[in-house]
Design a protein around this motif. Structure first.
Motif, short mmCIF file in Angstrom:
data_model
loop_
_atom_site.label_atom_id
_atom_site.label_comp_id
_atom_site.label_asym_id
_atom_site.label_seq_id
_atom_site.Cartn_x
_atom_site.Cartn_y
_atom_site.Cartn_z
N LYS A 73 0.86 -1.19 0.00
CA LYS A 73 0.00 0.00 0.00
C LYS A 73 0.89 1.23 0.00
N VAL A 74 0.36 2.35 -0.50
CA VAL A 74 1.17 3.54 -0.72
C VAL A 74 1.74 4.09 0.58
N ILE A 118 1.69 9.51 -6.97
CA ILE A 118 0.52 9.82 -6.15
C ILE A 118 -0.10 11.13 -6.61
N ASN A 119 0.74 12.11 -6.87
CA ASN A 119 0.26 13.40 -7.35
C ASN A 119 -0.43 13.26 -8.71
N GLY A 148 -7.52 3.55 -1.51
CA GLY A 148 -6.74 2.34 -1.27
C GLY A 148 -5.66 2.13 -2.32
N LEU A 149 -4.86 3.14 -2.55
CA LEU A 149 -3.80 3.04 -3.57
C LEU A 149 -2.72 2.06 -3.14
N GLY A 182 -2.24 1.37 -8.55
CA GLY A 182 -3.61 0.93 -8.76
C GLY A 182 -4.46 1.30 -7.56
N ALA A 183 -5.75 1.44 -7.77
CA ALA A 183 -6.66 1.79 -6.69
C ALA A 183 -7.61 0.63 -6.45
#
Length: 136
Positions: free
Chosen positions: A45-46, A72-73, A88-89, A128-129
Motif C-alpha cells: 500500500k502507498v 501519487i500526485n 486504497g492506492l 492501482g486503486a
C-alpha cells in the motif's frame, strides 16, 4: 471513428482512471542496486511503501520516494473528486530497466586500460486503486 472503437476507447479510459504512473529516466544508479529497493515496495500500500522508502538507508530509496510521490500526485490530478485515503492506492507494478551507460577508461598496469561502465536505469511505477466495489 466507429461506434465500437469509440466504446472500447471509452472503456479503456475509464479503466485507466484508477491507474496512475510515473517514470524516472536515466537515473545514475545501477539497475541492480535500484531493484533491491524496488522489490521492497512492490505490491505494498502507498502509505506503507512511503514509510519503507523514507526509513531505508539506501541512496536509491530517496529517488524512489520522490518518484512515488510524483505518481501519487498524478493520481490526484486524474481523480480530483476522489480522496486518497478511501481509494486504497497500492504499488501495482514497479519496473527497473537498464538505461544508457557512460563508458570510461581507467589506467591499468603495463600501459593497458580497463573500461569502466557507469550504469543508469529507467524506473516506472504504476499505482492501482482498490475501489470499494471491487473489495466487496
Amino acid at each position: 471513428m466507429g461506434v465500437r472503437k469509440r466504446e472500447t476507447a471509452d472503456a479503456r479510459k475509464e479503466a485507466n482512471k484508477s491507474l496512475a504512473f510515473a517514470k524516472l529516466n536515466n537515473c545514475p544508479t545501477s539497475p541492480r542496486k535500484m531493484r533491491l529497493v524496488a522489490d521492497l515496495v512492490r505490491g505494498q500500500k502507498v502509505e506503507r511503501a512511503l514509510n519503507i522508502l523514507r526509513f531505508s538507508s539506501k541512496e536509491a530509496s530517496r529517488k524512489l520516494e520522490k518518484l512515488l510521490l510524483s505518481a501519487i500526485n498524478n493520481w490526484e490530478q486524474k481523480n480530483s473528486d476522489a480522496s486518497l485515503e478511501e481509494a486504497g492506492l497500492f504499488v501495482k507494478t514497479i519496473t527497473v530497466d537498464g538505461g544508457m551507460m557512460l563508458k570510461r577508461l581507467r589506467p591499468a598496469p603495463q600501459g593497458r586500460a580497463h573500461r569502466i561502465r557507469k550504469r543508469s536505469n529507467h524506473v516506472t511505477i504504476v499505482l492501482g486503486a482498490i475501489n470499494n466495489t471491487q473489495a466487496n
